[in-house]
Motif scaffolding. Structure first.
Motif, PDB file in Angstrom:
ATOM      1  N   SER A  58      14.914  10.000  -3.827  1.00 27.92           N
ATOM      2  CA  SER A  58      15.673   9.362  -2.754  1.00 27.92           C
ATOM      3  C   SER A  58      14.757   8.393  -2.019  1.00 27.92           C
ATOM      4  N   ARG A  59      15.361   7.556  -1.180  1.00 35.31           N
ATOM      5  CA  ARG A  59      14.573   6.600  -0.423  1.00 35.31           C
ATOM      6  C   ARG A  59      15.200   6.368   0.936  1.00 35.31           C
ATOM      7  N   ASP A  60      14.376   5.974   1.869  1.00 36.48           N
ATOM      8  CA  ASP A  60      14.802   5.621   3.223  1.00 36.48           C
ATOM      9  C   ASP A  60      14.208   4.254   3.508  1.00 36.48           C
ATOM     10  N   ASN A  61      14.986   3.226   3.268  1.00 36.33           N
ATOM     11  CA  ASN A  61      14.461   1.864   3.410  1.00 36.33           C
ATOM     12  C   ASN A  61      14.165   1.508   4.875  1.00 36.33           C
ATOM     13  N   SER A  62      14.832   2.154   5.780  1.00 31.86           N
ATOM     14  CA  SER A  62      14.568   1.857   7.196  1.00 31.86           C
ATOM     15  C   SER A  62      13.178   2.323   7.603  1.00 31.86           C
ATOM     16  N   ASN A  63      12.655   3.327   6.880  1.00 27.42           N
ATOM     17  CA  ASN A  63      11.322   3.843   7.163  1.00 27.42           C
ATOM     18  C   ASN A  63      10.319   3.553   6.049  1.00 27.42           C
ATOM     19  N   ASN A  64      10.731   2.730   5.081  1.00 28.50           N
ATOM     20  CA  ASN A  64       9.833   2.371   3.969  1.00 28.50           C
ATOM     21  C   ASN A  64       9.261   3.608   3.282  1.00 28.50           C
ATOM     22  N   THR A  65      10.145   4.566   2.986  1.00 30.23           N
ATOM     23  CA  THR A  65       9.680   5.836   2.432  1.00 30.23           C
ATOM     24  C   THR A  65      10.466   6.216   1.188  1.00 30.23           C
ATOM     25  N   LEU A  66       9.763   6.784   0.234  1.00 30.42           N
ATOM     26  CA  LEU A  66      10.329   7.299  -1.012  1.00 30.42           C
ATOM     27  C   LEU A  66      10.082   8.802  -1.045  1.00 30.42           C
ATOM     28  N   CYS A  71       6.361   9.329  -0.186  1.00 27.83           N
ATOM     29  CA  CYS A  71       5.527   8.155  -0.447  1.00 27.83           C
ATOM     30  C   CYS A  71       5.813   7.155   0.658  1.00 27.83           C
ATOM     31  N   ALA A  72       4.806   6.924   1.477  1.00 32.81           N
ATOM     32  CA  ALA A  72       4.939   5.978   2.586  1.00 32.81           C
ATOM     33  C   ALA A  72       4.403   4.627   2.148  1.00 32.81           C
ATOM     34  N   ALA A  73       5.188   3.597   2.392  1.00 34.03           N
ATOM     35  CA  ALA A  73       4.809   2.249   1.961  1.00 34.03           C
ATOM     36  C   ALA A  73       4.534   1.358   3.152  1.00 34.03           C
ATOM     37  N   PHE A  93       6.502  -4.614   1.812  1.00 35.60           N
ATOM     38  CA  PHE A  93       7.919  -4.703   1.545  1.00 35.60           C
ATOM     39  C   PHE A  93       8.321  -3.933   0.301  1.00 35.60           C
ATOM     40  N   ILE A  94       9.212  -2.934   0.453  1.00 35.15           N
ATOM     41  CA  ILE A  94       9.713  -2.239  -0.745  1.00 35.15           C
ATOM     42  C   ILE A  94      11.230  -2.212  -0.804  1.00 35.15           C
ATOM     43  N   SER A  95      11.916  -2.608   0.245  1.00 40.56           N
ATOM     44  CA  SER A  95      13.358  -2.363   0.294  1.00 40.56           C
ATOM     45  C   SER A  95      14.146  -3.194  -0.704  1.00 40.56           C
ATOM     46  N   SER A  96      13.533  -4.228  -1.282  1.00 41.72           N
ATOM     47  CA  SER A  96      14.229  -5.031  -2.289  1.00 41.72           C
ATOM     48  C   SER A  96      13.821  -4.671  -3.709  1.00 41.72           C
ATOM     49  N   TYR A  97      13.067  -3.598  -3.860  1.00 41.20           N
ATOM     50  CA  TYR A  97      12.500  -3.264  -5.164  1.00 41.20           C
ATOM     51  C   TYR A  97      12.860  -1.844  -5.579  1.00 41.20           C
ATOM     52  N   ALA A  98      13.061  -1.665  -6.868  1.00 42.07           N
ATOM     53  CA  ALA A  98      13.174  -0.310  -7.395  1.00 42.07           C
ATOM     54  C   ALA A  98      11.834   0.406  -7.234  1.00 42.07           C
ATOM     55  N   MET A  99      11.912   1.708  -7.068  1.00 44.24           N
ATOM     56  CA  MET A  99      10.712   2.529  -6.911  1.00 44.24           C
ATOM     57  C   MET A  99      10.762   3.666  -7.918  1.00 44.24           C
ATOM     58  N   GLN A 100       9.606   4.147  -8.272  1.00 47.60           N
ATOM     59  CA  GLN A 100       9.551   5.156  -9.324  1.00 47.60           C
ATOM     60  C   GLN A 100       8.500   6.217  -9.013  1.00 47.60           C
ATOM     61  N   TRP A 101       8.632   7.337  -9.705  1.00 49.28           N
ATOM     62  CA  TRP A 101       7.621   8.385  -9.725  1.00 49.28           C
ATOM     63  C   TRP A 101       7.117   8.546 -11.168  1.00 49.28           C
ATOM     64  N   VAL A 102       5.820   8.649 -11.301  1.00 45.97           N
ATOM     65  CA  VAL A 102       5.166   8.877 -12.587  1.00 45.97           C
ATOM     66  C   VAL A 102       4.203  10.029 -12.367  1.00 45.97           C
ATOM     67  N   ARG A 103       4.066  10.907 -13.344  1.00 47.45           N
ATOM     68  CA  ARG A 103       3.144  12.028 -13.178  1.00 47.45           C
ATOM     69  C   ARG A 103       2.146  12.084 -14.323  1.00 47.45           C
ATOM     70  N   GLN A 104       1.060  12.813 -14.054  1.00 43.92           N
ATOM     71  CA  GLN A 104      -0.005  12.942 -15.041  1.00 43.92           C
ATOM     72  C   GLN A 104      -0.575  14.350 -14.952  1.00 43.92           C
ATOM     73  N   ALA A 105      -0.303  15.155 -15.963  1.00 38.85           N
ATOM     74  CA  ALA A 105      -0.858  16.502 -16.015  1.00 38.85           C
ATOM     75  C   ALA A 105      -2.376  16.407 -16.174  1.00 38.85           C
ATOM     76  N   HIS A 151       0.853  -1.180   0.000  1.00 40.05           N
ATOM     77  CA  HIS A 151       0.000   0.000   0.000  1.00 40.05           C
ATOM     78  C   HIS A 151       0.888   1.228   0.000  1.00 40.05           C
ATOM     79  N   LEU A 152       0.687   2.109  -0.967  1.00 38.66           N
ATOM     80  CA  LEU A 152       1.522   3.298  -1.123  1.00 38.66           C
ATOM     81  C   LEU A 152       0.679   4.550  -0.929  1.00 38.66           C
ATOM     82  N   VAL A 153       1.177   5.485  -0.139  1.00 40.45           N
ATOM     83  CA  VAL A 153       0.436   6.719   0.121  1.00 40.45           C
ATOM     84  C   VAL A 153       1.365   7.909  -0.084  1.00 40.45           C
ATOM     85  N   GLU A 154       1.026   8.732  -1.071  1.00 40.14           N
ATOM     86  CA  GLU A 154       1.806   9.938  -1.347  1.00 40.14           C
ATOM     87  C   GLU A 154       1.321  11.107  -0.500  1.00 40.14           C
ATOM     88  N   SER A 155       2.230  12.022  -0.240  1.00 40.82           N
ATOM     89  CA  SER A 155       1.880  13.248   0.473  1.00 40.82           C
ATOM     90  C   SER A 155       2.832  14.350   0.046  1.00 40.82           C
TER      91      SER A 155
END
Lengths: 118, 108
Positions: free
Chosen positions: A70-78, A22-24, A27-39, A3-7
């Motif tokens: 950037s990411r903080d895997n200890s806090n599951n945050t992007l 983005c709070a997750a 499990f995300i620490s073993s995965y690449a993460m991305q940002w996508v936008r939509q005007a 579950h991902l929640v942006e703020s």
């Protein structure tokens, strides 16, 4: 399940900065993460990617030199630090997680709206 | 940069009929092609990856085909919940990862 929640979205003047998070849960620490936008009313645009350990980062030309992922895997945050914002950065920003081994977007947050306007 | 072109821009189909959506890449992406469905106010949902493999919990009425530069998403027997915007995405050459401009599937 992930579950991902942006703020961090909001209204900002041109040239100013904003930091998205983005709070997750899950499990995300073993995965690449991305940002996508939509005007508003437009299609999807890939923005940035960070490897699972943060050692590799890639950006769309439209944001290179202005945005930092950037990411903080200890806090599951992007995070996405956005500097020098322009009107054409106005969009809903989604964070997304890949499945292992494929550069696709399996899990998405609900998005956070960034409006750049004077 | 790989340019992804989807056609048509809008497709009008009646419920229960078949819908065929196309996606073309400006150069070969082998089978590194994904499809997404997006409904208003929602994030996209992954439908297909590897050109033809359904993602988790995606109904069998969704199927993908193609390789190289030409790809198709087929939705057999359209349900009311299938009317949405569909995007293709290539992940063979990146960065950047690129999306098509979308096909709007509307009720006829």
């Amino acid at each position: 399940q992930v579950h991902l929640v942006e703020s961090g979205g909001g209204v900002v003047q041109p040239g100013r900065s904003l930091r998205l998070s983005c709070a997750a849960s899950g499990f995300i620490s073993s995965y690449a993460m991305q940002w996508v936008r939509q005007a508003p009313g437009k299609g999807l645009e890939w923005v940035a990617l960070i490897s699972y350990d943060g050692s590799n980062r890639y950006y769309a030309d439209s944001v290179k030199g202005r945005f930092t992922i950037s990411r903080d895997n200890s806090n599951n945050t992007l995070h996405l630090q956005m500097n020098g914002l322009r009107a054409d950065d106005t969009a809903v920003y989604y964070c997304a997680r890949e499945p292992r081994g494929r550069r696709v977007f399996e899990y998405w947050g609900q998005g956070t709206l960034v409006t750049v306007s004077s | 940069e790989i340019v992804m072109t989807q056609s048509p821009a809008t497709l009008s189909v009646s419920p229960g009929e078949r819908a065929t959506l196309s996606c073309r890449a400006s150069q070969s992406v082998i089978s590194h092609l994904a499809w997404y469905q997006q409904k208003p106010g929602q994030p996209p949902r992954l439908l297909i990856y590897g050109a033809s493999t359904r993602a988790t919990d995606i109904p069998a009425r969704f199927s993908g085909s193609g390789s190289g530069t030409e790809f198709t998403l087929t939705i057999s027997s359209l349900q009311s919940e299938d009317f949405a915007v569909y995007y293709c995405q290539q992940y063979n050459y990146w960065p950047p990862i690129t999306f098509g401009q979308g096909t709007r599937l509307e009720i006829k």
